[in-house]
Structure formats: C-alpha cells, structure tokens
Design a protein around this motif. Structure first.
Motif, PDB file in Angstrom:
ATOM      1  N   ILE A  67       0.834  -1.207   0.000  1.00 18.32           N
ATOM      2  CA  ILE A  67       0.000   0.000   0.000  1.00 18.32           C
ATOM      3  C   ILE A  67       0.870   1.260   0.000  1.00 18.32           C
ATOM      4  O   ILE A  67       0.637   2.201  -0.768  1.00 18.32           O
ATOM      5  CB  ILE A  67      -0.943   0.004   1.219  1.00 18.32           C
ATOM      6  CG1 ILE A  67      -1.977  -1.126   1.104  1.00 18.32           C
ATOM      7  CG2 ILE A  67      -1.650   1.355   1.351  1.00 18.32           C
ATOM      8  CD1 ILE A  67      -2.846  -1.271   2.326  1.00 18.32           C
ATOM      9  N   GLY A  71       1.064   3.535  -3.188  1.00 12.17           N
ATOM     10  CA  GLY A  71       0.448   4.817  -2.851  1.00 12.17           C
ATOM     11  C   GLY A  71       1.398   5.974  -3.064  1.00 12.17           C
ATOM     12  O   GLY A  71       1.001   7.036  -3.560  1.00 12.17           O
ATOM     13  N   ALA A  74       1.619   6.628  -6.758  1.00 12.48           N
ATOM     14  CA  ALA A  74       0.397   7.247  -7.278  1.00 12.48           C
ATOM     15  C   ALA A  74       0.235   8.687  -6.814  1.00 12.48           C
ATOM     16  O   ALA A  74      -0.348   9.510  -7.525  1.00 12.48           O
ATOM     17  CB  ALA A  74      -0.821   6.427  -6.849  1.00 12.48           C
ATOM     18  N   SER A  75       0.738   9.007  -5.613  1.00  9.65           N
ATOM     19  CA  SER A  75       0.548  10.352  -5.063  1.00  9.65           C
ATOM     20  C   SER A  75       1.445  11.383  -5.729  1.00  9.65           C
ATOM     21  O   SER A  75       1.195  12.585  -5.623  1.00  9.65           O
ATOM     22  CB  SER A  75       0.810  10.345  -3.555  1.00  9.65           C
ATOM     23  OG  SER A  75       2.177  10.064  -3.278  1.00  9.65           O
ATOM     24  N   GLY A  81       0.067  13.455   0.905  1.00 10.78           N
ATOM     25  CA  GLY A  81      -0.090  12.062   0.509  1.00 10.78           C
ATOM     26  C   GLY A  81       1.225  11.323   0.498  1.00 10.78           C
ATOM     27  O   GLY A  81       1.322  10.178   0.943  1.00 10.78           O
ATOM     28  N   GLU A  82       2.269  11.974  -0.001  1.00  6.64           N
ATOM     29  CA  GLU A  82       3.593  11.367  -0.054  1.00  6.64           C
ATOM     30  C   GLU A  82       4.096  11.056   1.353  1.00  6.64           C
ATOM     31  O   GLU A  82       4.667   9.982   1.605  1.00  6.64           O
ATOM     32  CB  GLU A  82       4.560  12.319  -0.765  1.00  6.64           C
ATOM     33  CG  GLU A  82       5.871  11.677  -1.167  1.00  6.64           C
ATOM     34  CD  GLU A  82       6.763  12.637  -1.921  1.00  6.64           C
ATOM     35  OE1 GLU A  82       7.619  12.167  -2.674  1.00  6.64           O
ATOM     36  OE2 GLU A  82       6.587  13.870  -1.759  1.00  6.64           O
ATOM     37  N   PHE A  85       1.992   8.029   2.899  1.00  3.90           N
ATOM     38  CA  PHE A  85       2.372   6.733   2.328  1.00  3.90           C
ATOM     39  C   PHE A  85       3.796   6.348   2.714  1.00  3.90           C
ATOM     40  O   PHE A  85       4.118   5.157   2.806  1.00  3.90           O
ATOM     41  CB  PHE A  85       2.206   6.748   0.814  1.00  3.90           C
ATOM     42  CG  PHE A  85       0.772   6.688   0.366  1.00  3.90           C
ATOM     43  CD1 PHE A  85      -0.030   5.604   0.707  1.00  3.90           C
ATOM     44  CD2 PHE A  85       0.216   7.713  -0.378  1.00  3.90           C
ATOM     45  CE1 PHE A  85      -1.354   5.536   0.301  1.00  3.90           C
ATOM     46  CE2 PHE A  85      -1.106   7.660  -0.790  1.00  3.90           C
ATOM     47  CZ  PHE A  85      -1.899   6.573  -0.443  1.00  3.90           C
TER      48      PHE A  85
END
Length: 250
Positions: A67, A71, A74-75, A81-82, A85
């Motif tokens: 994940i 993730g 993708a972020s 978000g970085e 994750f």
C-alpha cells in the motif's frame, strides 16, 4: 538544526525518506517489545490466529508495504499524501524485516540463533537509509556554496572508501564488522586490516600456502571468540531477546 533540516531534508525532497526511516525504526522497536511480552506471557498482547493458523506480523507488513509503495508512486509530489504513504511504507517494512529470518529460512526461527539475522538486516537497512539522509545522495539542493559542495564531496568519498573497507572485512569472514562498519568507519577499517577468519574467502585464497598465517588466524579467532562471545551475546539478547534452542510460536 532548523536550517540544516530545511537545507538538507526538506529542500531536496528527502522528508518522506526521513518519515519512512523513523516509522521503520519505531515499528521494529515496538514490535520487538510486544513479541518479547508475548513470549514472557505478560501484558494484554497475544499471538494472532485464524483457524488455528498463526498469522505472523510479516503478513500485515507485506500488505502495508505494498500500500505504501504503490500509494507513494500514485501520489506523485503531493506533499501530504507522499508523507502519509512514506509512514505506511516504513511501518510495513519494519514488520517485514523483523521477520526477515523467517522468510529467508521459510521456517519459524524467530527465537533461534538464525533469527538474529533479522536484527542484523534491520540495523543494516537503517544505517544505509541514514547515510542517504546524511548526505550520501546530496542532490536536489539548489545554489550550493563552494564549502557545501566540498563538504558533500568529502562525504561521498568517505562513504565510498568506507564501503570498500566493509567489502574487505566481509571477504575476511567478519560479517558483523562489515555490517556495522557501514555506520562506524573505524569498525570497517579494523576489520579490513586484521587477519581473516579461518574458512573465509580471503583466508582460503591468500593463506593457502602460508601455514604460519593460517595458524595465527586460527589462534586469533579462538581468542577473539572466547573473549567477546559472552558480551556480544548479551548485547544481542538485550536488543532482540535470548534465543530458544528450537523455533516455536511466540
């Protein structure tokens, strides 16, 4: 401290790496504490079982690592978000590598001598990531001064030299000195210049026609093991817990 953090961590975009490393180390320490409590029968913690099957913590670790990794990809460069994750990835990696020896042997060796390999891998991983944070990858900082360029160049040369010393120590059969020497240069240097352990690649190749060197290596290895085996085991037991004679559920 604030200037160094901004200049060397935040500006080059290494904050997620710092968060991942922090989560990784804390997860390992917390996990080891919990497993030792379970082993001693203390506290509220118990082994997780499903249908009689012992679920090792490497299983949720793999899930969190997947994940966190996907993730983070993708972020993109999304700051929050970085960071989130990165923490998830660090937690997952800590859970997985705490049971590295089980994955390597495909058997529950957590509380055996072989299980100590997990601790060594965790220490090495944390050391290598720490080197990245400390300047081994000194890219992404803008407008470096001449002094800063010189400092970063010195770091790269020092780390590369130390890595070579660690490789020599490894070829001489001194695995722990090679691993810890990645962090402490003096350890790698000592391991590189001293006699090789009997049976190591270095000894087999270079001591083959030197009986006196072989004899000195055997004597030194015997004296070293007799002197340091006790303190070394005590330190390992303090970090990871004393091993059992046979593997079993925690």
């Amino acid at each position: 401290m604030g200037h160094w953090l901004d200049r060397n961590i935040i500006e080059p975009g290494k904050l997620p790496l710092l968060l991942a490393l922090t989560a990784f180390v804390l997860t390992f320490l917390v996990t080891r504490s919990i497993t030792r409590l379970i082993r001693a029968g203390k506290g509220p913690f118990r082994n997780v079982r499903a249908g009689g099957l012992h679920i090792h913590h490497a299983v949720p670790g793999v899930v969190l690592t997947v994940i966190g990794g996907f993730g983070a990809v993708a972020s993109g460069r999304d700051g929050l978000g970085e960071a989130v994750f990165a923490v998830i990835f660090g937690i997952g990696a800590g859970l997985v590598l705490d049971e590295f020896a089980l994955i390597l042997h495909l058997h529950d060796v957590y509380w055996t001598e072989a299980g100590r390999q997990s601790v060594e891998v965790v220490v090495l991983t944390a050391a290598l990531v720490g080197l990245l944070l400390a300047g081994f990858a000194p890219f992404g900082v803008n407008d470096l001064s001449a002094d800063e360029l010189e400092d970063r160049g010195a770091v790269i040369v020092s780390v590369a030299t130390n890595f070579l010393f660690s490789l020599v120590a490894l070829s001489k059969g001194k695995l722990r000195m090679a691993l810890y020497g990645v962090v402490v240069p003096l350890i790698a240097l000592v391991g590189a210049v001293r006699l090789a352990r009997p049976g190591s690649p270095w000894a087999r190749r270079l001591y083959r026609r030197r009986p006196r060197a072989r004899a000195r290596a055997l004597l030194r290895a015997y004296r070293h093991d007799r002197r340091w085996s006790g303190p070394s085991r005590a330190m390992q037991n303090w970090i990871a817990g004393a091993p059992d004679r046979s593997a079993g559920d925690r």
